[in-house]
Design a protein around this motif. Structure first.
Motif, PDB file in Angstrom:
ATOM      1  N   SER A   9       9.903   8.291   3.861  1.00 16.63           N
ATOM      2  CA  SER A   9       9.623   7.500   2.664  1.00 16.63           C
ATOM      3  C   SER A   9      10.270   6.117   2.760  1.00 16.63           C
ATOM      4  O   SER A   9       9.652   5.092   2.435  1.00 16.63           O
ATOM      5  CB  SER A   9      10.128   8.233   1.418  1.00 16.63           C
ATOM      6  OG  SER A   9       9.958   7.448   0.258  1.00 16.63           O
ATOM      7  N   THR A  38       8.443   3.631   4.927  1.00 11.50           N
ATOM      8  CA  THR A  38       7.209   3.087   4.361  1.00 11.50           C
ATOM      9  C   THR A  38       7.469   2.281   3.088  1.00 11.50           C
ATOM     10  O   THR A  38       6.537   1.919   2.379  1.00 11.50           O
ATOM     11  CB  THR A  38       6.211   4.214   4.019  1.00 11.50           C
ATOM     12  OG1 THR A  38       6.807   5.101   3.066  1.00 11.50           O
ATOM     13  CG2 THR A  38       5.807   4.996   5.245  1.00 11.50           C
ATOM     14  N   LYS A  39       8.764   2.029   2.785  1.00  7.85           N
ATOM     15  CA  LYS A  39       9.150   1.359   1.538  1.00  7.85           C
ATOM     16  C   LYS A  39       8.628   2.139   0.329  1.00  7.85           C
ATOM     17  O   LYS A  39       8.145   1.566  -0.645  1.00  7.85           O
ATOM     18  CB  LYS A  39       8.655  -0.090   1.517  1.00  7.85           C
ATOM     19  CG  LYS A  39       9.295  -0.960   2.602  1.00  7.85           C
ATOM     20  CD  LYS A  39       8.793  -2.386   2.534  1.00  7.85           C
ATOM     21  CE  LYS A  39       9.596  -3.293   3.496  1.00  7.85           C
ATOM     22  NZ  LYS A  39       9.497  -2.857   4.896  1.00  7.85           N
ATOM     23  N   GLY A  40       8.750   3.460   0.447  1.00  8.60           N
ATOM     24  CA  GLY A  40       8.289   4.332  -0.620  1.00  8.60           C
ATOM     25  C   GLY A  40       9.166   4.282  -1.856  1.00  8.60           C
ATOM     26  O   GLY A  40      10.340   3.875  -1.780  1.00  8.60           O
ATOM     27  N   GLU A  41       8.623   4.676  -2.986  1.00  5.74           N
ATOM     28  CA  GLU A  41       9.356   4.684  -4.248  1.00  5.74           C
ATOM     29  C   GLU A  41      10.381   5.827  -4.201  1.00  5.74           C
ATOM     30  O   GLU A  41      10.002   7.005  -4.181  1.00  5.74           O
ATOM     31  CB  GLU A  41       8.365   4.907  -5.407  1.00  5.74           C
ATOM     32  CG  GLU A  41       8.706   4.154  -6.676  1.00  5.74           C
ATOM     33  CD  GLU A  41       9.963   4.689  -7.344  1.00  5.74           C
ATOM     34  OE1 GLU A  41      10.197   5.916  -7.281  1.00  5.74           O
ATOM     35  OE2 GLU A  41      10.715   3.883  -7.928  1.00  5.74           O
ATOM     36  N   CYS A  67       3.406   2.335  -2.726  1.00  2.23           N
ATOM     37  CA  CYS A  67       4.771   2.856  -2.584  1.00  2.23           C
ATOM     38  C   CYS A  67       4.869   4.320  -2.995  1.00  2.23           C
ATOM     39  O   CYS A  67       5.875   4.988  -2.713  1.00  2.23           O
ATOM     40  CB  CYS A  67       5.750   2.014  -3.401  1.00  2.23           C
ATOM     41  SG  CYS A  67       5.480   2.062  -5.175  1.00  2.23           S
ATOM     42  N   ASN A  80       1.958   2.080   7.064  1.00  6.86           N
ATOM     43  CA  ASN A  80       2.411   0.688   6.970  1.00  6.86           C
ATOM     44  C   ASN A  80       1.326  -0.288   7.402  1.00  6.86           C
ATOM     45  O   ASN A  80       1.118  -1.334   6.759  1.00  6.86           O
ATOM     46  CB  ASN A  80       3.666   0.486   7.811  1.00  6.86           C
ATOM     47  CG  ASN A  80       4.902   1.119   7.189  1.00  6.86           C
ATOM     48  OD1 ASN A  80       4.957   1.337   5.987  1.00  6.86           O
ATOM     49  ND2 ASN A  80       5.894   1.414   8.013  1.00  6.86           N
ATOM     50  N   ARG A  87      -1.636  -0.867   4.766  1.00  2.00           N
ATOM     51  CA  ARG A  87      -1.293  -1.218   3.388  1.00  2.00           C
ATOM     52  C   ARG A  87      -2.286  -2.218   2.773  1.00  2.00           C
ATOM     53  O   ARG A  87      -2.686  -2.085   1.620  1.00  2.00           O
ATOM     54  CB  ARG A  87       0.124  -1.785   3.334  1.00  2.00           C
ATOM     55  CG  ARG A  87       0.546  -2.188   1.928  1.00  2.00           C
ATOM     56  CD  ARG A  87       2.014  -2.460   1.804  1.00  2.00           C
ATOM     57  NE  ARG A  87       2.390  -2.715   0.419  1.00  2.00           N
ATOM     58  CZ  ARG A  87       3.621  -2.691  -0.039  1.00  2.00           C
ATOM     59  NH1 ARG A  87       4.617  -2.416   0.797  1.00  2.00           N
ATOM     60  NH2 ARG A  87       3.878  -2.926  -1.308  1.00  2.00           N
TER      61      ARG A  87
END
Length: 346
Positions: free
Chosen positions: A134, A137-140, A270, A324, A327
């Protein structure tokens, strides 16, 4: 992105080769390290996973955790993939590849056991490593934590019935000690430590300092995991390669389906990233423990779950790369743009 992070794929490949080589050359050392475990949870690996996930958990502010409810689409999609699609798709893939296409190339007496191991692996969604995926991938982070906690709660009641149904067993013995210890080790304690660190330090500066430590721990985990199985990989590479095929297909199938459903539903990227990654990854400690308790340490089922462990990191990193790189395409989706505009007006 630093030079070290830019070439992460190369370091991963090198660590896999190093792990296999060391495991083959020094099996006694890795057997000793592998035996340092409690309830089938290897403690050296647990320490490395801690070093990986604590920097990610530093980003979680419990004061804003309630806002995760606005991502209900992503939560619903991930639950659907993990519990209504993943175990059943793996049962189908196991039958198709192991039970039919690859049958002539595998030991006949182990065919059913291999398929059982694949099903057990698919019925256990990931708990710890998904925080790493996460983050990449700059996930929330609040969504990721909430989703993992929800999966663990569902696993308590759904894991045994689903495995029993698909394996045709009247009941199975769930390794509760492994499940409970893993949840405490990989969620409860790291969250507590991260929250204490948030209160006592400069979070942003600490997170930056720990980022290289997190990636080094990831690479160290790879060396250990492949070192533990170095002899097996050298001894029966064909079996391991064939078992990896349905696992790889299942990962990309479920990750892709979750990603597309999030895009159609209008969820933010995200959320879609970690949703796809949670939908595809596995809780390998629980899977290995369940396979061993049901079929024995030397069974085909145990080997199949171990193959899942071996492919977990490299294949999930490839999913991270796809998420990524796509996106821009994802955010051009009509539903995504509409939902973003609606949130922007709120």
């Amino acid at each position: 992105m630093s030079t070290f992070e830019r070439y992460l794929t190369l370091w991963v490949a090198l660590c896999i080769l190093v792990g296999i080589a060391l495991g083959h050359l020094m099996p006694g050392v890795f057997q000793f390290v592998g035996a340092v475990e409690v309830a089938k949870v290897n403690l050296p690996v647990a320490v490395l996973i801690w070093l990986m996930i604590v920097p990610m958990l530093l980003k979680i502010d419990f004061a804003t955790l309630a806002l995760v409810g606005r991502h209900w689409r992503g939560i619903g999609i991930t639950v659907f993939i993990n519990w209504a699609v993943k175990p059943f798709s793996m049962a189908l893939l196991g039958w198709l590849f192991i039970g039919w296409l690859f049958r002539p190339y595998l030991p006949e007496t182990q065919i059913d056991s291999y398929i059982a191991g694949l099903i057990i692996l698919a019925a256990a969604p990931c708990t710890a490593m998904v925080f790493v995926w996460s983050n990449l991938t700059k996930g929330e982070p609040h969504f990721t934590l909430s989703q993992v906690a929800l999966n663990d709660a569902i696993m308590v009641v759904a894991f045994a019935p689903i495995v029993a149904l698909l394996l045709g067993l009247s009941a199975i013995t769930v390794p509760w000690d492994t499940l409970i210890l893993s949840v405490v080790l990989y969620i409860v304690l790291p969250v507590v430590v991260a929250q204490l660190l948030r209160r006592s330090t400069d979070v942003e500066r600490l997170a930056v300092r720990l980022q290289p430590v997190s990636l080094l721990a990831l690479l160290g985990t790879l060396v250990l995991l492949f070192g533990f199985q170095g002899e097996q990989i050298v001894a029966q590479p064909t079996v391991i390669a064939l078992l990896a095929v349905p696992i790889l297909i299942q990962v990309y199938l479920n990750a892709g389906l979750a990603y597309l459903l999030n895009r159609v539903s209008g969820e933010a990227h995200c959320v879609a990233g970690p949703s796809a990654l949670i939908g595809a990854s596995n809780f390998f400690e629980l899977a290995v423990a369940a396979a061993i308790s049901l079929f024995g340490f030397t069974s085909g089922a145990a080997l199949a779950t171990v193959v899942g462990v071996l492919v977990e990191v490299p294949v999930m990193l490839s999913v991270v790369w796809i998420v990524n790189r796509s996106r821009g395409w994802y955010e051009r989706g009509a539903a995504v743009r509409t939902h973003a505009a609606t949130i922007g007006k709120a």
